[in-house]
Design an enzyme around this catalytic site. Structure first.
Site, PDB file in Angstrom:
ATOM      1  N   LYS A 107       0.941  -1.339  -0.262  1.00  0.00           N
ATOM      2  CA  LYS A 107       0.540   0.179  -0.493  1.00  0.00           C
ATOM      3  C   LYS A 107       0.802   1.258  -0.126  1.00  0.00           C
ATOM      4  O   LYS A 107       1.711   1.582   0.913  1.00  0.00           O
ATOM      5  CB  LYS A 107      -0.868   0.007   1.223  1.00  0.00           C
ATOM      6  CG  LYS A 107      -1.453   0.978   1.156  1.00  0.00           C
ATOM      7  CD  LYS A 107      -2.267   1.668   2.331  1.00  0.00           C
ATOM      8  CE  LYS A 107      -3.170   3.131   2.970  1.00  0.00           C
ATOM      9  NZ  LYS A 107      -3.390   3.390   4.358  1.00  0.00           N
ATOM     10  N   ASN A 162      -8.856   2.142   9.876  1.00  0.00           N
ATOM     11  CA  ASN A 162      -8.393   1.838  11.679  1.00  0.00           C
ATOM     12  C   ASN A 162      -8.744   2.596  13.428  1.00  0.00           C
ATOM     13  O   ASN A 162      -9.114   1.691  12.832  1.00  0.00           O
ATOM     14  CB  ASN A 162      -6.740   2.467  11.139  1.00  0.00           C
ATOM     15  CG  ASN A 162      -5.360   1.993  12.239  1.00  0.00           C
ATOM     16  OD1 ASN A 162      -4.266   1.963  11.968  1.00  0.00           O
ATOM     17  ND2 ASN A 162      -5.957   1.191  13.571  1.00  0.00           N
ATOM     18  N   THR A 163      -8.326   3.969  12.519  1.00  0.00           N
ATOM     19  CA  THR A 163      -8.886   4.684  13.750  1.00  0.00           C
ATOM     20  C   THR A 163     -10.256   4.199  14.047  1.00  0.00           C
ATOM     21  O   THR A 163     -10.432   4.018  15.529  1.00  0.00           O
ATOM     22  CB  THR A 163      -8.864   5.893  13.520  1.00  0.00           C
ATOM     23  OG1 THR A 163      -7.407   6.076  13.215  1.00  0.00           O
ATOM     24  CG2 THR A 163      -9.348   6.842  14.522  1.00  0.00           C
ATOM     25  N   GLY A 198      -8.174   9.595   9.931  1.00  0.00           N
ATOM     26  CA  GLY A 198      -8.475   9.677  11.587  1.00  0.00           C
ATOM     27  C   GLY A 198      -9.740  10.057  11.554  1.00  0.00           C
ATOM     28  O   GLY A 198      -9.596  10.862  12.709  1.00  0.00           O
ATOM     29  N   ALA A 248      -9.797   5.434   4.736  1.00  0.00           N
ATOM     30  CA  ALA A 248      -9.458   6.913   5.724  1.00  0.00           C
ATOM     31  C   ALA A 248     -11.122   7.707   5.219  1.00  0.00           C
ATOM     32  O   ALA A 248     -11.835   7.526   4.761  1.00  0.00           O
ATOM     33  CB  ALA A 248      -8.573   7.373   5.043  1.00  0.00           C
ATOM     34  N   GLY A 249     -11.202   7.980   6.753  1.00  0.00           N
ATOM     35  CA  GLY A 249     -12.242   8.687   6.967  1.00  0.00           C
ATOM     36  C   GLY A 249     -13.626   7.753   7.419  1.00  0.00           C
ATOM     37  O   GLY A 249     -14.452   8.163   8.038  1.00  0.00           O
TER      38      GLY A 249
END
Length: 327
Positions: free
Chosen positions: A170, A279-280, A231, A257-258
């Site tokens: 990635k 992830n977050t 994040g 993301a997001g």
């Protein structure tokens, strides 16, 4: 001529000529040696199926072994590699490796992203991610998190390939630290170099259909437009451009993301994306394991909704029940 028998087979009425249970099984084009039969509530040993005569009104259950747990083989493929789960999860921000491993298991993910960092030479026996998440069972996707130039990203992935033999990677090249938005000029340049060196880069990018196409032309095996800043948990901010990227791409498209909660993941899949990376949203949830499970279900639900073909939107109401004949 013998009268046909009335039977109940696997819950359904069936007519059958007189004979044995083995005769019935063969008439269903099954092999008596490969099934198990319950006859009027009693399991019949396979060796005696040819000895037990059928009677009118008998109730039978006939079972065999099938591949377990999967009712729909809806897989996706990137760079010739096929995966079942459309959820990719990160490995940062967890309180420890054990919690991370538990979240990965709950998510059902086949792929995890891993950052490439220096070995702790002061404590070489410190726990490592590979002690908790087995790279022989879960595909590791090395990423270039924290890289702000094409050179740094390329160098990082060269080290990753040397360390683990990975070529599916990635790529992300960030523009600056406040927004963590990708620098697309550097990202495209790094993609070209990596592709020429035999890497298979899945590339984080802006939600721009033109940039996504340029990445594909540069050698990206998947494009990964952001839904919102890394994040942030804001969810997908521009559904229109994500849909345009999906419609124009010849490689997999994954929102990266997001995502903040399960409904965001479902939206990404309803737009036709091949998958979602997060992830977050899991790691910073009050209960990461439960959230990982929720994300798994959301991705599956969103994918099913996309495949189903949603109803069209209307400007005005349309009653579910006809108004004609109303009392």
């Amino acid at each position: 001529m013998a009268t046909e028998l009335s039977l109940i087979v696997n819950g359904e009425p069936r007519r059958s000529a007189p004979g044995t249970i083995a005769d019935l099984v063969r008439s269903l084009e099954l092999d008596p040696a490969k099934v198990a039969v319950e006859h009027n509530g009693t399991i019949v040993p396979r060796s005696t199926l040819g000895d037990v005569a059928l009677g009118d009104g008998d109730v039978l259950e006939i079972v065999h072994f099938v591949g377990g747990g999967q009712i729909d083989d809806d897989t996706w493929t990137v760079a010739g590699r096929t995966f079942r789960s459309r959820l990719i999860v990160g490995t940062g921000k967890y309180k420890d490796f054990a919690q991370n491993a538990a979240a990965v298991e709950a998510s059902g993910a086949d792929i995890v992203t891993v950052a490439v960092r220096r070995v702790n030479v002061s404590d070489p026996k410190a726990p490592m991610l590979t002690d908790f998440i087995d790279p022989r069972k879960i595909t590791y996707l090395p990423n270039t998190a924290g890289c702000f130039t094409a050179e740094d990203a390329i160098r990082t992935l060269r080290l990753a390939r040397e360390a683990g033999g990975w070529d599916l990677v990635k790529l992300e090249v960030l523009g600056e630290a406040r927004t963590l938005y990708p620098n697309m000029i550097e990202t495209i340049r790094a993609t070209e170099v990596l592709a020429k060196e035999g890497f298979l880069p899945m590339v984080y990018c802006t939600d721009d259909p033109i940039a996504a196409k340029q990445l594909e032309d540069a050698g990206a095996v998947a494009v990964m437009p952001l839904g919102a800043p890394i994040g942030s948990g804001l969810g997908i901010q521009n559904r229109v451009t994500i849909r345009l990227i999906v419609e124009g791409a010849k490689v997999p498209v994954l929102v990266d993301a997001g995502v903040g909660t399960a409904s965001d993941a479902a939206v990404a899949m309803e737009l036709g994306c091949d998958g979602v990376l997060m992830n977050t949203a899991i790691a910073e949830a009050k209960d990461p394991i439960r959230m990982a499970r929720a994300m798994k279900l959301a991705v599956e639900a969103g994918r099913e909704a996309y495949r189903s073909g949603r109803m069209g939107t209307r400007k005005y109401a349309d009653p579910s029940s006809p108004l004609a004949g109303l009392i």
